[in-house]
Each structure stands twice: as structure tokens, then as C-alpha cells.
Design a protein around this motif. Structure first.
Motif, PDB file in Angstrom:
ATOM      1  N   LEU A  47      -3.604   1.390  -9.080  1.00 38.90           N
ATOM      2  CA  LEU A  47      -2.464   1.212  -9.979  1.00 38.90           C
ATOM      3  C   LEU A  47      -1.140   1.285  -9.224  1.00 38.90           C
ATOM      4  O   LEU A  47      -0.187   0.564  -9.531  1.00 38.90           O
ATOM      5  N   LYS A  48      -1.079   2.126  -8.210  1.00 36.57           N
ATOM      6  CA  LYS A  48       0.129   2.219  -7.390  1.00 36.57           C
ATOM      7  C   LYS A  48       0.357   0.914  -6.635  1.00 36.57           C
ATOM      8  O   LYS A  48       1.504   0.444  -6.509  1.00 36.57           O
ATOM      9  N   VAL A  49      -0.717   0.313  -6.132  1.00 38.05           N
ATOM     10  CA  VAL A  49      -0.592  -0.968  -5.436  1.00 38.05           C
ATOM     11  C   VAL A  49      -0.117  -2.048  -6.410  1.00 38.05           C
ATOM     12  O   VAL A  49       0.739  -2.883  -6.068  1.00 38.05           O
ATOM     13  N   ILE A  50      -0.655  -2.036  -7.613  1.00 40.24           N
ATOM     14  CA  ILE A  50      -0.218  -2.993  -8.631  1.00 40.24           C
ATOM     15  C   ILE A  50       1.264  -2.817  -8.924  1.00 40.24           C
ATOM     16  O   ILE A  50       2.022  -3.791  -9.016  1.00 40.24           O
ATOM     17  N   ALA A  51       1.691  -1.557  -9.068  1.00 39.96           N
ATOM     18  CA  ALA A  51       3.107  -1.287  -9.346  1.00 39.96           C
ATOM     19  C   ALA A  51       3.986  -1.816  -8.218  1.00 39.96           C
ATOM     20  O   ALA A  51       5.067  -2.387  -8.463  1.00 39.96           O
ATOM     21  N   ASN A  52       3.526  -1.666  -6.984  1.00 42.88           N
ATOM     22  CA  ASN A  52       4.290  -2.190  -5.841  1.00 42.88           C
ATOM     23  C   ASN A  52       4.361  -3.715  -5.887  1.00 42.88           C
ATOM     24  O   ASN A  52       5.408  -4.311  -5.617  1.00 42.88           O
ATOM     25  N   LEU A  53       3.240  -4.361  -6.208  1.00 44.96           N
ATOM     26  CA  LEU A  53       3.207  -5.825  -6.289  1.00 44.96           C
ATOM     27  C   LEU A  53       4.155  -6.327  -7.376  1.00 44.96           C
ATOM     28  O   LEU A  53       4.915  -7.285  -7.169  1.00 44.96           O
ATOM     29  N   ARG A  80      11.811  13.782  -5.551  1.00 42.85           N
ATOM     30  CA  ARG A  80      11.903  13.494  -4.123  1.00 42.85           C
ATOM     31  C   ARG A  80      11.721  12.001  -3.860  1.00 42.85           C
ATOM     32  O   ARG A  80      12.468  11.400  -3.068  1.00 42.85           O
ATOM     33  N   GLU A  81      10.737  11.382  -4.545  1.00 37.43           N
ATOM     34  CA  GLU A  81      10.487   9.953  -4.356  1.00 37.43           C
ATOM     35  C   GLU A  81      11.677   9.116  -4.820  1.00 37.43           C
ATOM     36  O   GLU A  81      12.124   8.196  -4.120  1.00 37.43           O
ATOM     37  N   LEU A  82      12.187   9.419  -6.013  1.00 40.82           N
ATOM     38  CA  LEU A  82      13.271   8.620  -6.580  1.00 40.82           C
ATOM     39  C   LEU A  82      14.563   8.776  -5.796  1.00 40.82           C
ATOM     40  O   LEU A  82      15.310   7.809  -5.614  1.00 40.82           O
ATOM     41  N   LEU A  83      14.840   9.978  -5.327  1.00 41.68           N
ATOM     42  CA  LEU A  83      16.040  10.193  -4.532  1.00 41.68           C
ATOM     43  C   LEU A  83      15.931   9.479  -3.188  1.00 41.68           C
ATOM     44  O   LEU A  83      16.910   8.917  -2.688  1.00 41.68           O
ATOM     45  N   ARG A  84      14.755   9.485  -2.600  1.00 37.19           N
ATOM     46  CA  ARG A  84      14.563   8.818  -1.307  1.00 37.19           C
ATOM     47  C   ARG A  84      14.720   7.299  -1.446  1.00 37.19           C
ATOM     48  O   ARG A  84      15.296   6.647  -0.570  1.00 37.19           O
ATOM     49  N   LEU A 138       0.815  -1.224   0.000  1.00 37.07           N
ATOM     50  CA  LEU A 138       0.000   0.000   0.000  1.00 37.07           C
ATOM     51  C   LEU A 138       0.844   1.268   0.000  1.00 37.07           C
ATOM     52  O   LEU A 138       0.298   2.367  -0.168  1.00 37.07           O
ATOM     53  N   ARG A 139       2.157   1.133   0.146  1.00 40.36           N
ATOM     54  CA  ARG A 139       3.031   2.300   0.264  1.00 40.36           C
ATOM     55  C   ARG A 139       2.885   3.233  -0.946  1.00 40.36           C
ATOM     56  O   ARG A 139       2.940   2.812  -2.089  1.00 40.36           O
ATOM     57  N   GLY A 140       2.664   4.498  -0.640  1.00 41.09           N
ATOM     58  CA  GLY A 140       2.571   5.504  -1.685  1.00 41.09           C
ATOM     59  C   GLY A 140       1.210   5.607  -2.348  1.00 41.09           C
ATOM     60  O   GLY A 140       0.987   6.478  -3.189  1.00 41.09           O
ATOM     61  N   SER A 141       0.269   4.728  -1.976  1.00 35.47           N
ATOM     62  CA  SER A 141      -1.060   4.739  -2.606  1.00 35.47           C
ATOM     63  C   SER A 141      -2.044   5.661  -1.895  1.00 35.47           C
ATOM     64  O   SER A 141      -3.070   6.047  -2.473  1.00 35.47           O
ATOM     65  N   GLY A 142      -1.754   5.975  -0.629  1.00 30.78           N
ATOM     66  CA  GLY A 142      -2.695   6.767   0.148  1.00 30.78           C
ATOM     67  C   GLY A 142      -3.861   5.946   0.675  1.00 30.78           C
ATOM     68  O   GLY A 142      -4.833   6.494   1.197  1.00 30.78           O
ATOM     69  N   ILE A 143      -3.772   4.612   0.556  1.00 24.23           N
ATOM     70  CA  ILE A 143      -4.825   3.717   1.029  1.00 24.23           C
ATOM     71  C   ILE A 143      -4.407   3.120   2.369  1.00 24.23           C
ATOM     72  O   ILE A 143      -3.276   2.647   2.518  1.00 24.23           O
TER      73      ILE A 143
END
Length: 333
Positions: free
Chosen positions: A54-60, A290-294, A31-36
Motif C-alpha cells: 500500500l505504501k508503494v501504491i501511495a508513492n506511485l 517526523r515524516e511530514l516535517l522531513r 519503494l521509499r518508506g515501504s521497507g522493501i
């Protein structure tokens, strides 16, 4: 149907999280980054923007290593009840043909990311899946997932004897998926995404047919569709598009084409909303950097390229303008 025009139930995300758990992946990681939140997955009143799923799918896809046939495995987990009211409308239809017709009328109530075109010709029923312009791994997953889920749905509706006559997908095959789906071996690297089956199966009467329930479900589906249709501004639609995981940042002409409008009209709409396409891109670049650098997985030069900068120097100058420090100063460790 454009997927970001409609909100959706959290049931699909709940299924994805459950599948991930079987692979040893935690709900928080998926769920990271999805806001869910985890609590939202079991809340029947929650409605999610498609880009969150879609963010959850990308994480999976990322955390699982994208094994061969991942989308097919997930798609076969979807059941009629996963779709809620829409699913109950299908099983209460008189015949499989009636159920398919209702399904196509209310496709935005599903979890599709592909657009479906249905045709019936020479005794063969065929569904074409028009895939969105995602990154390769994400696109492969949603094609496999959506097609397998559609086949599973038809199999559940029609019952014994349902079989596909063809299942073909555009992505290149990665390894060997190692499974037949409803009697056929998936064909990869095809010219289009489509599944076909004997159209005579659609004449079957459904055991749960009930005309009153079917009519009620149809009425409720129409109301639900109206409620889930997003009343988003042009700038909000663009922001959702820009949040698609891994998507490259479009230019004005590309964005106008996606929204079926002209560049001039798009500029005018954004100006009326007090913003501009350039500002929206700038804000997304800043957040994405910011996301990619982190995460620390890409080099500064690779991040600069991902964000559409001509070179590292241009990226560094922009980053200093945004945050007052160089990109290297924002890297972890």
C-alpha cells in the motif's frame, strides 16, 4: 477477508515498480518508506505485509500525479501468472465456473484491498467490491486496480468472446479515463462498485483443465493460506492500520469497530500486551510528524490538523515533549 490479516507475494509490487519505470519513476522512489528492497522483488521466498504494498501504491499515485484511469491501467497488467500458485489452480480447473469458485475460496492469496461479494442472478454474474476507508486518491486507485485486474483475469480464463455488461465505480470521475474495458465504458459516481458479465460464459471448459493438477493446486493453496495468515497481536494489527498512507488517526470506538470488537475488550487486550491505545496513537503521531516535517510539503498548521491536534500550539507542545525542540526546528533547510 481483511487485507492486513494475510501476507502476500512481492510480485504485485514488482509489477507496480515496472509500471512506474515506464512513467520515468525510479524503483527507489517508489519503494521509499515501504521497507522493501529491490532485491526482495525477485525473491520467491519473500512474503510482504499488505501495508507495505500500500505504501508503494501511495508513492506511485503521488509521484505520477494520479492521472485519470491510473488504477485501470495498472489493473490490466495483472495476468494469471502474476498470482503464482493461485493462478495455476485457476487455469487447471475444469470450467470457468470452477475456476471462479476456487478463486473466491482463496482470495487472500491475491493482491486485493477490496472485499468481494459474488452473486449470480437472472443469468448475470456480478462481483461487488467493498472498498476500504482510504484517502480519496488511494481509494480510487485500489478500486480501479482491483476491478480491472478481476476483469482481466476473467477475460484470460474465458478467452474469446468475454465481455462485461456493466462496470461501475463509486469514485467521481477525474477527467476522462478514455478507455473501454471489455466492451463497456466505466461508469463513475455510482452507488456501488461492481462488474457484471453474462453468467453463461462460466460454463466454458478451460483448455488447460487437469483434475490432478487442480486438486494439487487446491491442496497447496490451502497450505499457503495457512502460512500467510499473520499471527499478529492486537497491537500489531493496530500498528499496521495506523501505517496506512494518508489515513486519519482513529479514536478508540472507530478502531474497535474495525476490529469487530468492543472498546472494553480492545482495551483489555492491549493492556494484556503491555500497551494502550493512547500510547499506540502517540507513537504513530510522533513518527508521522517526523515524516511530514522531513518532506516539507505541508505547513506546520496543516501537519497539526493532519495529526488530529486541536491547534498548532497543542502540536508544538507535543513535539517539544517528544524531541525537545519546536516543529519548525525539524523542517528541512
Amino acid at each position: 477477508m481483511i487485507f492486513w490479516d494475510f501476507k502476500r507475494s512481492p510480485a504485485s509490487v514488482d509489477l507496480l515498480v515496472g509500471f512506474g519505470a515506464e512513467l520515468g519513476l525510479s524503483a527507489s522512489a517508489l519503494l521509499r518508506g515501504s521497507g522493501i528492497s529491490i532485491a526482495q522483488l525477485s525473491d520467491p521466498n519473500v512474503e510482504l505485509a499488505a501495508v507495505k504494498e500500500l505504501k508503494v501504491i501511495a508513492n506511485l499515485v503521488k509521484l505520477s500525479g494520479a492521472p485519470s484511469g491510473l488504477g485501470l491501467q495498472v489493473g490490466l497488467r495483472y495476468r494469471i501468472t502474476t498470482y503464482g500458485l493461485w493462478g495455476y489452480g485457476l487455469i487447471s480447473s475444469a470450467t470457468a465456473a470452477d475456476a471462479l469458485a476456487m478463486a473466491l475460496r482463496y482470495l487472500p492469496l491475491t493482491y486485493l484491498f477490496n472485499q468481494i461479494l459474488y452473486r449470480r442472478q437472472a443469468g448475470v454474474a456480478t462481483m461487488h467490491f467493498d472498498a476500504p476507508d482510504f484517502t480519496d486518491d488511494l481509494r480510487r486507485f485500489v478500486i480501479e486496480r482491483d476491478m480491472a485486474a478481476a476483469a482481466a483475469l476473467m477475460g484470460e480464463l474465458v478467452g474469446d468472446g468475454f465481455a462485461l455488461t456493466r462496470l461501475q465505480l463509486q469514485p467521481e470521475e477525474r477527467g476522462k479515463a478514455g478507455r473501454r474495458l471489455f466492451g463497456v465504458e466505466p461508469v463513475y459516481a455510482a452507488s456501488s462498485n461492481q462488474l457484471s458479465f453474462d453468467a453463461s460464459l462460466l460454463a466454458r471448459r478451460l483448455p488447460g483443465a487437469n483434475p490432478i493438477t487442480a486438486a494439487l493446486c487446491e491442496q497447496l493453496c490451502a497450505e499457503l493460506l495457512r502460512r500467510r495468515t499473520t499471527q499478529a497481536s492486537t497491537s500489531d494489527v493496530i500498528r499496521q492500520y495506523l501505517e496506512i498512507p494518508g489515513a486519519s488517526l482513529p479514536d478508540l470506538a472507530t478502531m474497535a469497530r474495525h476490529l469487530n470488537t468492543s472498546e472494553r475488550t480492545l482495551k483489555r487486550r492491549l493492556q494484556g500486551e503491555g500497551t494502550s491505545f493512547r500510547l499506540l496513537i502517540e507513537n504513530r503521531r510522533r513518527a508521522w510528524a517526523r515524516e511530514l516535517l522531513r518532506e516539507g510539503e505541508l505547513s506546520v498548521s496543516a501537519i497539526a490538523e493532519r495529526l488530529g491536534f486541536a491547534d498548532v500550539s497543542s502540536f508544538s507542545q507535543a513535539h517539544k515533549r517528544w524531541h525537545g525542540v519546536s516543529p519548525k526546528a525539524r523542517r528541512p533547510g
